[in-house]
Enzyme design. Structure first.
Site, PDB file in Angstrom:
ATOM      1  N   GLY A   1       0.823  -1.238   0.149  1.00 12.64           N
ATOM      2  CA  GLY A   1      -0.012   0.053   0.004  1.00 12.64           C
ATOM      3  C   GLY A   1       0.791   1.441   0.064  1.00 12.64           C
ATOM      4  O   GLY A   1       2.072   1.328   0.308  1.00 12.64           O
TER       5      GLY A   1
ATOM      6  N   GLN B   1       3.080  10.024   1.236  1.00 16.71           N
ATOM      7  CA  GLN B   1       4.448   9.202   1.102  1.00 16.71           C
ATOM      8  C   GLN B   1       5.320   9.657   0.225  1.00 16.71           C
ATOM      9  O   GLN B   1       6.704   9.546   0.168  1.00 16.71           O
ATOM     10  CB  GLN B   1       4.539   7.760   1.598  1.00 16.71           C
ATOM     11  CG  GLN B   1       3.787   7.244   2.710  1.00 16.71           C
ATOM     12  CD  GLN B   1       3.638   5.674   2.611  1.00 16.71           C
ATOM     13  OE1 GLN B   1       2.689   5.177   1.945  1.00 16.71           O
ATOM     14  NE2 GLN B   1       4.537   4.882   3.213  1.00 16.71           N
TER      15      GLN B   1
ATOM     16  N   CYS C   1       5.994  -0.215   7.100  1.00 17.88           N
ATOM     17  CA  CYS C   1       5.773   0.998   6.323  1.00 17.88           C
ATOM     18  C   CYS C   1       6.815   1.394   5.423  1.00 17.88           C
ATOM     19  O   CYS C   1       8.104   1.259   5.894  1.00 17.88           O
ATOM     20  CB  CYS C   1       5.118   2.114   7.165  1.00 17.88           C
ATOM     21  SG  CYS C   1       4.889   3.494   6.446  1.00 17.88           S
ATOM     22  N   LEU C   2       6.752   1.685   4.249  1.00 21.46           N
ATOM     23  CA  LEU C   2       7.798   1.927   3.263  1.00 21.46           C
ATOM     24  C   LEU C   2       8.442   3.145   3.599  1.00 21.46           C
ATOM     25  O   LEU C   2       9.498   3.392   3.234  1.00 21.46           O
ATOM     26  CB  LEU C   2       7.107   2.245   1.996  1.00 21.46           C
ATOM     27  CG  LEU C   2       6.542   0.931   1.147  1.00 21.46           C
ATOM     28  CD1 LEU C   2       6.084   1.287  -0.338  1.00 21.46           C
ATOM     29  CD2 LEU C   2       7.502  -0.118   0.822  1.00 21.46           C
TER      30      LEU C   2
ATOM     31  N   HIS D   1      -4.167   2.058   7.837  1.00 23.24           N
ATOM     32  CA  HIS D   1      -2.906   2.485   7.764  1.00 23.24           C
ATOM     33  C   HIS D   1      -2.720   3.623   6.776  1.00 23.24           C
ATOM     34  O   HIS D   1      -2.167   4.439   7.083  1.00 23.24           O
ATOM     35  CB  HIS D   1      -2.070   1.041   7.493  1.00 23.24           C
ATOM     36  CG  HIS D   1      -0.318   1.636   7.381  1.00 23.24           C
ATOM     37  ND1 HIS D   1       0.484   0.894   8.225  1.00 23.24           N
ATOM     38  CD2 HIS D   1       0.197   2.328   6.494  1.00 23.24           C
ATOM     39  CE1 HIS D   1       1.801   1.339   7.865  1.00 23.24           C
ATOM     40  NE2 HIS D   1       1.620   2.250   7.040  1.00 23.24           N
ATOM     41  N   GLU D   2      -3.139   3.315   5.720  1.00 22.83           N
ATOM     42  CA  GLU D   2      -3.037   4.287   4.488  1.00 22.83           C
ATOM     43  C   GLU D   2      -3.868   5.625   4.753  1.00 22.83           C
ATOM     44  O   GLU D   2      -3.090   6.617   4.496  1.00 22.83           O
ATOM     45  CB  GLU D   2      -3.331   3.886   3.067  1.00 22.83           C
ATOM     46  CG  GLU D   2      -2.566   2.416   2.862  1.00 22.83           C
ATOM     47  CD  GLU D   2      -1.107   2.471   2.770  1.00 22.83           C
ATOM     48  OE1 GLU D   2      -0.745   3.714   2.898  1.00 22.83           O
ATOM     49  OE2 GLU D   2      -0.470   1.457   2.942  1.00 22.83           O
TER      50      GLU D   2
ATOM     51  N   HIS E   1      -2.069   7.799   7.044  1.00 25.22           N
ATOM     52  CA  HIS E   1      -1.030   8.487   6.323  1.00 25.22           C
ATOM     53  C   HIS E   1      -1.487   9.995   5.746  1.00 25.22           C
ATOM     54  O   HIS E   1      -0.932  10.952   5.956  1.00 25.22           O
ATOM     55  CB  HIS E   1      -0.484   7.565   4.953  1.00 25.22           C
ATOM     56  CG  HIS E   1       0.672   6.827   5.511  1.00 25.22           C
ATOM     57  ND1 HIS E   1       1.986   7.156   6.091  1.00 25.22           N
ATOM     58  CD2 HIS E   1       0.818   5.734   5.159  1.00 25.22           C
ATOM     59  CE1 HIS E   1       2.656   6.172   6.051  1.00 25.22           C
ATOM     60  NE2 HIS E   1       2.187   5.073   5.573  1.00 25.22           N
TER      61      HIS E   1
END
Ligand code: NI
Length: 166
Positions: A46, A51, A92-93, A134-135, A138
């Protein structure tokens, strides 16, 4: 398509509030394509626009092994259907190398637009429910480490600064 740079924690831009997408134009489609390409390149499941330093309410998710199931959520709104918590080991990226167990509501309903501006509504459970929460976090400037204790977060912050990933 191009691969975008992913902001790394604790970059302050990760704390920005993303704005509502108003125009469903070619530019939006290009951004979505770049985000999908960036997520695939980074081997993530995701990615939120925040991000990649684009502060618009855009999320891409693909839980398939071979990136054959891209899901796009523009201006997502969430309601919690089942407050029972499910725990998943999240990564997480933007926080590479860190994985922690996080509990979130197990069933959610999302109302969002697709890339053409058509609104859809769907219910999600399991990993998909966790991932979309989670997204959405962000887009609101929130990171999964915010659910951890201040001490644990401090340790992760130090580790990230040391690795000079920023
Ligand atoms: Ni993330």
């Amino acid at each position: 398509m191009s691969i975008l740079q992913i902001l790394k924690y604790p970059n302050p831009n990760l704390r920005q509030q993303a704005k509502t997408v108003e125009k469903f134009d070619q530019n939006l489609k290009l951004t979505i394509d770049d985000m999908l390409e960036t997520m695939k390149d980074a081997k993530g499941i995701g990615l939120a626009a925040t991000q990649v330093d684009i502060h618009s309410r855009i999320i891409v998710i693909d839980l398939s092994e071979d990136y054959s199931d891209p899901q796009i959520f523009i201006n997502p709104e969430m309601s919690i259907v089942d407050k029972t918590l499910s725990a998943y080991t999240e990564g997480c990226l933007s926080i590479p190398g860190v994985q922690e167990n996080i509990e979130r509501p197990s069933v959610v309903i999302i109302t969002a637009s697709d890339a053409n501006g058509d609104i859809f509504k769907a219910e999600y459970t399991g990993l998909m429910a966790t991932c979309i929460q989670h997204e959405i976090d962000h887009l609101n400037g929130k990171l999964f480490v915010d659910y951890l204790s201040p001490l644990k977060r401090q340790l992760i912050r130090k580790k990230m600064k040391k690795s000079k990933a920023n």
